[in-house]
Write an enzyme that holds these catalytic residues in place. Structure first.
Site, mmCIF file in Angstrom:
data_model
loop_
_atom_site.group_PDB
_atom_site.id
_atom_site.type_symbol
_atom_site.label_atom_id
_atom_site.label_comp_id
_atom_site.label_asym_id
_atom_site.label_seq_id
_atom_site.Cartn_x
_atom_site.Cartn_y
_atom_site.Cartn_z
ATOM 1 N N ASN A 88 -5.226 -5.674 -7.851
ATOM 2 C CA ASN A 88 -6.486 -5.383 -8.268
ATOM 3 C C ASN A 88 -6.654 -4.062 -8.168
ATOM 4 O O ASN A 88 -5.980 -3.144 -7.283
ATOM 5 C CB ASN A 88 -7.284 -5.697 -7.105
ATOM 6 C CG ASN A 88 -7.724 -7.423 -7.019
ATOM 7 O OD1 ASN A 88 -7.499 -8.169 -7.762
ATOM 8 N ND2 ASN A 88 -7.609 -7.729 -5.508
ATOM 9 N N GLN A 95 -10.925 -3.342 -6.139
ATOM 10 C CA GLN A 95 -9.938 -2.948 -5.076
ATOM 11 C C GLN A 95 -10.719 -2.506 -4.064
ATOM 12 O O GLN A 95 -11.300 -1.934 -4.147
ATOM 13 C CB GLN A 95 -8.913 -1.930 -5.708
ATOM 14 C CG GLN A 95 -7.936 -1.479 -4.743
ATOM 15 C CD GLN A 95 -6.983 -0.362 -5.689
ATOM 16 O OE1 GLN A 95 -7.224 0.043 -6.779
ATOM 17 N NE2 GLN A 95 -5.885 0.205 -4.997
ATOM 18 N N HIS A 101 -0.828 -2.272 -3.887
ATOM 19 C CA HIS A 101 -0.316 -3.503 -3.206
ATOM 20 C C HIS A 101 -0.401 -4.782 -4.092
ATOM 21 O O HIS A 101 -1.217 -4.594 -5.032
ATOM 22 C CB HIS A 101 -1.078 -3.800 -1.930
ATOM 23 C CG HIS A 101 -2.526 -3.796 -2.066
ATOM 24 N ND1 HIS A 101 -3.316 -2.856 -2.137
ATOM 25 C CD2 HIS A 101 -3.258 -4.908 -2.269
ATOM 26 C CE1 HIS A 101 -4.780 -3.122 -2.179
ATOM 27 N NE2 HIS A 101 -4.560 -4.580 -2.471
ATOM 28 N N HIS A 103 -0.567 -8.298 -4.150
ATOM 29 C CA HIS A 103 -0.771 -9.737 -3.394
ATOM 30 C C HIS A 103 -0.044 -10.860 -4.095
ATOM 31 O O HIS A 103 0.180 -11.100 -5.374
ATOM 32 C CB HIS A 103 -2.205 -10.316 -3.736
ATOM 33 C CG HIS A 103 -3.277 -9.580 -3.209
ATOM 34 N ND1 HIS A 103 -3.954 -9.702 -2.034
ATOM 35 C CD2 HIS A 103 -4.045 -8.321 -3.904
ATOM 36 C CE1 HIS A 103 -4.777 -8.705 -1.939
ATOM 37 N NE2 HIS A 103 -4.910 -7.927 -2.867
HETATM 38 P P1 5GP Z 1 -7.822 -5.613 -2.510
HETATM 39 O O1 5GP Z 1 -7.623 -4.021 -2.223
HETATM 40 O O2 5GP Z 1 -6.822 -5.829 -3.304
HETATM 41 O O3 5GP Z 1 -9.060 -5.817 -2.939
HETATM 42 O O4 5GP Z 1 -7.319 -6.319 -1.140
HETATM 43 C C1 5GP Z 1 -6.979 -5.652 -0.096
HETATM 44 C C2 5GP Z 1 -6.316 -6.714 0.786
HETATM 45 O O5 5GP Z 1 -5.963 -5.922 2.124
HETATM 46 C C3 5GP Z 1 -7.285 -7.554 1.467
HETATM 47 O O6 5GP Z 1 -6.792 -9.051 1.124
HETATM 48 C C4 5GP Z 1 -7.454 -7.558 2.962
HETATM 49 O O7 5GP Z 1 -7.481 -8.866 3.545
HETATM 50 C C5 5GP Z 1 -6.135 -7.056 3.249
HETATM 51 N N1 5GP Z 1 -6.220 -6.085 4.467
HETATM 52 C C6 5GP Z 1 -7.155 -4.923 4.679
HETATM 53 N N2 5GP Z 1 -6.977 -4.463 6.004
HETATM 54 C C7 5GP Z 1 -5.630 -4.932 6.284
HETATM 55 C C8 5GP Z 1 -5.251 -4.884 7.559
HETATM 56 O O8 5GP Z 1 -5.544 -3.883 8.357
HETATM 57 N N3 5GP Z 1 -4.014 -5.519 7.659
HETATM 58 C C9 5GP Z 1 -3.610 -6.606 6.882
HETATM 59 N N4 5GP Z 1 -2.392 -7.080 7.259
HETATM 60 N N5 5GP Z 1 -4.191 -6.928 5.676
HETATM 61 C C10 5GP Z 1 -5.282 -6.116 5.342
#
Ligand code: 5GP
Ligand code: ZN
Length: 117
Positions: A88, A95, A101, A103
């Site tokens: 994302n 994002q 990162h 996924h």
């Molecule tokens: P994105 O930025 O791609 O939308 O998603 C960020 C992802 O990081 C989410 O799926 C969320 O659940 C995960 N996430 C956010 N904070 C933490 C954390 O402190 N620990 C872990 N293991 N995952 C996290």
């Protein structure tokens, strides 16, 4: 945001716990805290890169490593029949954490279609 107050940099530094699957000098893989499928983990470069928008030629090697580890780690995590990789990026990409990162999402069931019309 810089690395100091970045949540994934804090995981890299061990300041916040995470369920790690893999770690070396350059990358870290850990389970997503809110999994959307039986297998859902993240692979990150340890260096703070906010998103794919900020990635440049100097990040190509580590990003190749991030992608190159996905299959092995997915298999080890139990995604035997396939998985999906998502990065994302920015507001439109929804994002939430601005440390690049990957996924890796899979498990026994077929995933929903990637996007719906
Ligand atoms: P994105 O930025 O791609 O939308 O998603 C960020 C992802 O990081 C989410 O799926 C969320 O659940 C995960 N996430 C956010 N904070 C933490 C954390 O402190 N620990 C872990 N293991 N995952 C996290
Ligand atoms: Zn960071």
């Amino acid at each position: 945001m810089t690395g100091d107050d970045c949540i994934f940099c804090r995981i890299v530094r061990g300041e916040i716990p995470a369920r790690k699957l893999y770690e070396d000098d350059e990358i870290l893989a850990f389970h997503d805290i809110h999994p959307v499928a039986p297998v859902h983990f993240l692979i990150i470069p340890k260096v703070h890169v906010a998103s794919l928008y900020e990635a440049g030629p100097e990040h190509q090697a580590v990003l190749g490593k991030v992608l190159g580890m996905a299959g092995r780690l997915a298999r080890e995590a139990g995604a035997a029949d396939g998985f999906r990789c998502i990065v994302n990026t920015g507001r439109v990409g929804r994002q939430e954490v601005y440390h690049l990162h990957l996924h890796v999402i899979g498990g026994p069931e077929t995933l929903p279609a990637m996007l719906r019309r």
